[in-house]
Design an enzyme around this catalytic site. Structure first.
Site, PDB file in Angstrom:
ATOM      1  CB  CYS A   1      15.842 -18.137  37.912  1.00  0.00           C
ATOM      2  SG  CYS A   1      14.629 -17.979  39.321  1.00  0.00           S
TER       3      CYS A   1
ATOM      4  CG  HIS B   1       8.797  -1.142  60.492  1.00  0.00           C
ATOM      5  ND1 HIS B   1       8.970  -0.522  59.536  1.00  0.00           N
ATOM      6  CD2 HIS B   1      10.024  -1.944  60.929  1.00  0.00           C
ATOM      7  CE1 HIS B   1      10.107  -0.746  59.218  1.00  0.00           C
ATOM      8  NE2 HIS B   1      10.784  -1.330  59.874  1.00  0.00           N
TER       9      HIS B   1
END
Length: 626
Positions: free
Chosen positions: A26, A546
């Site tokens: 891109c 986490h």
């Protein structure tokens, strides 16, 4: 930059050319689809001169910046890619969500430049009409406007070509299948009064120009049909009969079933997002703008492209994603310019200046990877600017009328070509200004260079910190909260953790579904979904554990919390239990980052990698000193 050397090093550290299934680029990134991701060394790739960063959430993306085309061409000169089809197929089976996202990106990424080119042309024409340079009834305007319309009008054909390459079917047969839907006589037939009956069924009145999903669905059927007949039709006549049979089966099937299914799905998708917009109002745009830095870092923002195109095709405008993207892009720019004025680091100042200019024109990757994700204070500045700007843009119902990355050069995309919504461009510029100024001011106020932060922290007496004694202010040992393999935080496949946006620490690949207190302290946070536990240690450091990546999506399923907010706990006390095998079966990564979120005041001493039991030392932390 030596492009050939950079290309050679990239190929070396992603497992070689045989490990590459496909490569696209891109405006700033090389986008690889790899047969075996375990062969790619992301850490080594990040160290290659010219590489700004790596994002490995969906595709294996290497952020290059403005020189991406040169590096891309250098890679193509050195390699030809065939990929390991077996490994790719195995990988697809192991993660359906990732496969779907890779397919969406692989199909739409190559056609975005054409759509953006047509979009910016139409936007500039609208600007010329607004300021009186062009007459919208003139032949010149009509022809140029048709040029801008062409990419979207023939979008089904571009989708057919792009999807056929990904599905490995004959691209010319794919063009013929979808082209049949766009024939003028077919369009007239489908729009006939009273409907058109075909094989005993009345065909739905659909204009297939501008449509994405009918073409996409027809390509899946074409892939299945072509593969089937290639197996049973004798080779000497295969070149004649397989294309004929594909046309005979796929086109009628599309007219009867797949076309209406895809068209109605696109309509429902647009309606669903507009429904959420109606329910949340302008807040939806603000919230989306605020989280776009993380979506963009993971490549997830490309998932909004089909919706945006569908919305433009059905409504002529889009009022959620592109306006939110404007707020995010300009916030990245404002934050970078705040860093330029605030930092004393010459290298960072140069990077921030270049990235800030790029973001001002809608190219955010240099800012995102070169500045934002490297400093959580800058991230906060970007999020603040994006949120407030998004709220303003949403409140004034700003609409985009073409698909192009919003930035200073493409603001004309917010000009209503019909000349009805004349204030739309004004409110877009108001949102532009809010995004830049808020991100700039917030970053200017809260940003600190790393050495400045260390110096400030060192001036805080140990006994002044809450819950801190002179003894506790020295080095503190954290013990493993669970048994497993310790890995550096940089190896966690999530940029929020690997880029240390939340703070420093380490991670564990757990072997058991238990989380224990790694030190004495007080529970400060228990996530409603049970996937995260926060603590304030007795030395004042703040810690978060986490469990897994994206496990918040489980909504608490498979988690059983054993503690509560405000509870004083001792090292080794069980805080959480979870079903590790079921979470893995659900397709989630169970890697557990353990992060010191108050890292500005505390220094994390690197943990050595390797297997640990829950009784072993994990890593040490200590209050920062000069």
């Amino acid at each position: 930059m030596d492009y050939q050397k950079t290309a050679s090093e990239i190929l070396k550290h992603i497992g070689g050319e045989k490990n590459v299934v496909s490569l696209e680029h891109c405006s700033t990134r090389l986008r690889f689809i790899l047969a075996d991701r375990s062969k790619a060394d992301a850490d080594a790739v990040k160290k290659i001169p010219g590489v700004m960063g790596v994002a490995d959430k969906v595709q294996f993306q290497i952020i290059i910046g403005n020189s991406v085309v040169e590096v891309y061409e250098a890679i193509l000169k050195q390699a030809s890619f065939s990929g390991d089809a077996k490994a790719e197929k195995k990988s697809e089976k192991s993660n359906i969500g990732r496969t779907v996202m890779e397919f969406v990106i692989a199909v739409f990424q190559p056609i975005i430049p054409a759509i953006a080119g047509g979009g910016i042309l139409k936007a500039m024409l609208s600007l010329c009409v607004l300021i009186g340079i062009l007459d919208n009834t003139s032949t010149l305007f009509t022809i140029l406007n048709l040029l801008g319309d062409a990419p979207l009008y023939f979008l089904p054909l571009m989708v057919a070509v792009s999807a056929s390459k990904r599905l490995k079917v004959n691209s010319f047969v794919a063009l013929s299948v979808v082209g049949a839907l766009l024939l003028p006589n077919m369009t007239t037939l489908l729009s006939a009064e009273g409907g058109t009956v075909f094989l005993g069924f009345t065909l739905q009145k659909i204009a297939y120009a501008y449509q994405i999903f009918p073409a996409l669905l027809s390509m899946f059927l074409l892939a299945a049909v072509e593969r089937f007949f290639n197996k049973i039709v004798p080779k000497p006549v295969r070149i004649l009969f397989v294309p004929m049979l594909c046309l005979l089966i796929v086109v009628p099937s599309t007219l009867l079933v797949l076309g209406p299914l895809g068209y109605n799905f696109g309509t429902l998708l647009t309606s669903a997002i507009l429904f959420l917009y109606d329910k949340l109002g302008f807040i939806a745009v603000g919230l989306l703008a605020m989280v776009l830095p993380f979506c963009t870092a993971a490549g997830m923002h490309k998932a909004f492209v089909p919706y945006a195109i569908s919305s433009l095709a059905s409504m002529g405008s889009e009022l959620v994603y592109l306006p939110a993207n404007l707020a995010h892009n300009i916030s990245e720019s404002g934050a970078c310019f705040g860093v330029v004025l605030r930092t004393k680091n010459k290298e960072l100042r140069t990077t921030a200046l270049s990235a800030g200019i790029s973001a001002l024109f809608g190219i955010t990757e240099p800012a995102l990877y070169g500045v934002t994700l490297q400093n959580k204070r800058v991230t906060l500045g970007v999020m603040a600017g994006a949120l407030l700007s998004g709220l303003s843009i949403g409140f004034t119902v700003v609409r985009a009328y073409t698909i192009v990355g919003p930035g200073l050069a493409s603001m004309a995309t917010f000009i209503d070509p019909e000349g009805i919504n004349t204030m739309n461009i004004v409110w877009a510029f108001v949102g532009f200004a809010i995004a830049f100024l808020v991100a700039f001011v917030v970053t200017l106020v809260i940003f600190k260079d790393e050495n400045e932060t260390v110096e400030e922290a060192s001036k805080i007496p140990a006994e002044a910190a809450p819950g801190t004694s002179a003894a506790a202010a020295s080095e503190t040992v954290l013990y493993c909260p669970t048994a497993g393999k310790v890995i550096p935080l940089t190896e966690v496949p999530d940029e929020v953790f690997s880029q240390k946006i939340l703070g420093d620490g380490a991670a564990i690949l757990p072997e058991e579904g238990v989380v224990r207190a790694p030190a004495d302290g007080t529970i400060a946070l228990v996530a409603d979904t049970g996937h995260a536990i926060g603590m304030i240690l007795d030395n004042g450091a703040e810690l978060i554990m986490h469990v897994g990546l994206d496990t918040v999506e489980l909504g608490g399923k498979f988690f059983e919390v054993k503690t509560e907010n405000g509870k004083k706990v001792r090292r080794g006390e069980i805080l959480l239990q979870y079903d590790i095998e079921e979470i893995k079966k659900a397709g989630y990564d169970v890697t557990m980052p353990v992060i010191v979120t108050s890292g500005e005041a505390f220094e994390v001493l690197a943990a050595s990698s390797g297997s640990r039991s829950a009784a072993d030392e994990f890593y040490h932390i200590r209050r920062r000193t000069v």
